[in-house]
Scaffold this active site. Structure first.
Site, PDB file in Angstrom:
ATOM      1  N   LYS A  33       0.716  -0.743  -0.018  1.00 38.77           N
ATOM      2  CA  LYS A  33       0.409  -0.045  -0.294  1.00 38.77           C
ATOM      3  C   LYS A  33       0.499   1.260  -0.270  1.00 38.77           C
ATOM      4  O   LYS A  33       1.672   1.154   0.727  1.00 38.77           O
ATOM      5  CB  LYS A  33      -0.621   0.011   1.685  1.00 38.77           C
ATOM      6  N   GLY A 107      -7.800   4.993  -1.956  1.00 39.20           N
ATOM      7  CA  GLY A 107      -8.395   5.818  -2.801  1.00 39.20           C
ATOM      8  C   GLY A 107      -9.210   5.172  -4.429  1.00 39.20           C
ATOM      9  O   GLY A 107      -8.487   4.305  -5.237  1.00 39.20           O
TER      10      GLY A 107
HETATM   11  N1  ATP Z   1     -16.820  -8.814   2.329  1.00 37.08           N
HETATM   12  C1  ATP Z   1     -16.985  -8.570   3.363  1.00 37.08           C
HETATM   13  N2  ATP Z   1     -17.175  -9.062   4.427  1.00 37.08           N
HETATM   14  C2  ATP Z   1     -17.467  -7.828   5.547  1.00 37.08           C
HETATM   15  N3  ATP Z   1     -16.235  -7.220   5.454  1.00 37.08           N
HETATM   16  C3  ATP Z   1     -16.533  -6.426   4.518  1.00 37.08           C
HETATM   17  C4  ATP Z   1     -16.424  -7.165   3.134  1.00 37.08           C
HETATM   18  N4  ATP Z   1     -15.719  -5.604   2.330  1.00 37.08           N
HETATM   19  C5  ATP Z   1     -15.504  -5.208   3.262  1.00 37.08           C
HETATM   20  N5  ATP Z   1     -15.637  -5.111   4.445  1.00 37.08           N
HETATM   21  C6  ATP Z   1     -15.318  -4.276   5.648  1.00 37.08           C
HETATM   22  O1  ATP Z   1     -16.200  -3.251   4.884  1.00 37.08           O
HETATM   23  C7  ATP Z   1     -15.394  -1.484   5.286  1.00 37.08           C
HETATM   24  C8  ATP Z   1     -14.012  -1.451   4.797  1.00 37.08           C
HETATM   25  O2  ATP Z   1     -13.784  -2.731   3.775  1.00 37.08           O
HETATM   26  P1  ATP Z   1     -11.882  -1.702   3.039  1.00 37.08           P
HETATM   27  O3  ATP Z   1     -11.566  -1.484   4.277  1.00 37.08           O
HETATM   28  O4  ATP Z   1     -11.731  -3.165   2.845  1.00 37.08           O
HETATM   29  O5  ATP Z   1     -12.324  -1.150   2.166  1.00 37.08           O
HETATM   30  P2  ATP Z   1     -10.748   0.110   1.362  1.00 37.08           P
HETATM   31  O6  ATP Z   1     -11.635   0.519   0.127  1.00 37.08           O
HETATM   32  O7  ATP Z   1      -9.556  -0.906   1.822  1.00 37.08           O
HETATM   33  O8  ATP Z   1     -11.215   1.383   1.874  1.00 37.08           O
HETATM   34  P3  ATP Z   1      -9.977   2.304   2.258  1.00 37.08           P
HETATM   35  O9  ATP Z   1     -10.336   3.261   0.961  1.00 37.08           O
HETATM   36  O10 ATP Z   1     -10.093   3.136   2.967  1.00 37.08           O
HETATM   37  O11 ATP Z   1      -8.482   1.420   1.809  1.00 37.08           O
HETATM   38  C9  ATP Z   1     -14.523  -2.737   5.967  1.00 37.08           C
HETATM   39  O12 ATP Z   1     -14.355  -1.833   7.623  1.00 37.08           O
HETATM   40  C10 ATP Z   1     -14.254  -4.355   5.721  1.00 37.08           C
HETATM   41  O13 ATP Z   1     -13.203  -5.336   7.234  1.00 37.08           O
HETATM   42 MG    MG Z   2      -8.428  -0.174   2.140  1.00 35.39          MG
END
Ligand code: ATP
Ligand code: MG
Length: 218
Positions: A33, A107
Site C-alpha cells: 500500500k 482511494g
Molecule cells: N466481503 C466483506 N465481508 C465483510 N466485511 C467487509 C467485506 N468487504 C469489506 N468489509 C468491511 O468494510 C469496510 C471497508 O472495507 P475495506 O477497508 O476493505 O475498504 P477499502 O476500499 O480498502 O477502504 P479504504 O479506501 O479506506 O482503503 C471494512 O470495515 C471491512 O472490514
Molecule cells: Mg483500504
C-alpha cells in the site's frame, strides 16, 4: 505469467483492502500500500496482516512498508500538505519483488496524490494491469462505468471487476454488458473476516481461474 496487479476501487471503503488480502492469500503475493492516509488502527498493511493471520516475521517479509504514511484520514494530496510533505513519484516506484505483487491504491482513480498528480497517472506510470473493486449493489453501475471509462481513456489494461458485497441479481450481467469488462468474481459479506474464511472464499470464488485467464496464463 507475471502476477503483479493494482487493486483500485470505485470509491473509498468499497473493500479494496479485504479483496487485496484475498488476492495476496490466493496468489501467494507480496502486498504493498504505497500511500496510506489515516493511521488509526495501524493502516491497511496492518489490517492485511491481521486478516491473513500473519506472524510479525511474515508481515516483514510479505507486506512491504508504505512509501508514505500520513496521519490524517483524508485525500492523499491534503494529508501530505498537512504534514508539509511533497509526494515524489520516484518513491512510488514499484518494489522489486520476484513473484506476485498486489498493490492497493489510495482511494479511487481520480483521487489526487498531489494537486498536479492523480492516482490514475501513477497507475499509468506503474504499467501494471488493474483489478477494479466495486460494490455489488445499488450505486455500483454509475461508479463502475465511470471508472472503466477513465481507465479506457488512458489505455490502462483492466483485468476485470470484483464485486464486493451481497450477490446482486442484475448488476454483474449489466456491468459486463455496459462496460465490456469481465466480472472476475464476487466476494460476499464474510461474518468472520479471517484467513480461513478468505481461503474458503478464494476456493469458491473462481477467482484463480478468472485471474489467470485475464493475465494470459496458459
Ligand atoms: N466481503 C466483506 N465481508 C465483510 N466485511 C467487509 C467485506 N468487504 C469489506 N468489509 C468491511 O468494510 C469496510 C471497508 O472495507 P475495506 O477497508 O476493505 O475498504 P477499502 O476500499 O480498502 O477502504 P479504504 O479506501 O479506506 O482503503 C471494512 O470495515 C471491512 O472490514
Ligand atoms: Mg483500504
Amino acid at each position: 505469467m507475471r502476477q503483479q496487479l493494482i487493486v483500485c476501487g470505485t470509491d473509498t471503503d468499497v473493500g479494496k483492502t479485504v479483496v487485496s488480502a484475498l488476492l495476496t492469500l490466493g496468489l501467494g503475493a507480496h502486498y504493498w500500500k504505497p500511500v496510506q492516509c489515516g493511521l488509526e488502527g495501524g493502516g491497511d498493511r496492518d489490517r492485511v496482516g491481521r486478516l491473513l493471520g500473519l506472524s510479525a516475521e511474515q508481515i516483514q517479509q510479505r507486506l512491504l512498508p508504505e512509501a508514505y504514511r500520513f496521519s490524517a484520514p483524508v485525500s492523499p494530496h491534503w494529508a501530505a500538505e498537512l504534514e508539509g510533505v511533497r509526494l515524489e513519484q520516484e518513491r512510488l516506484d514499484l518494489p522489486a519483488v520476484p513473484g506476485p505483487l498486489v498493490v492497493e491504491t489510495a482511494g479511487g482513480l481520480l483521487v489526487p496524490l498531489r494537486r498536479d498528480l492523480m492516482q490514475i497517472d501513477q497507475i499509468q506510470r506503474w504499467g501494471l494491469p488493474v483489478v477494479l473493486v466495486a460494490r455489488s449493489g445499488l450505486g455500483t453501475l454509475n461508479h463502475t462505468l465511470l471508472s472503466v471509462e477513465a481507465l479506457r481513456h488512458r489505455h490502462i489494461p483492466l483485468l476485470g471487476l470484483i464485486l464486493n458485497g451481497p450477490p446482486h441479481a442484475d448488476n454483474p450481467g449489466t456491468l459486463r454488458e455496459l462496460s465490456g469488462a469481465p466480472v472476475l468474481g464476487g466476494l460476499p459479506p464474510l461474518p468472520q473476516l479471517e484467513a480461513a474464511a478468505l481461503a474458503e472464499a478464494w476456493q469458491t470464488s473462481g477467482l484463480h481461474a478468472a485471474l489467470c485467464g485475464a493475465l494470459g496464463a496458459p
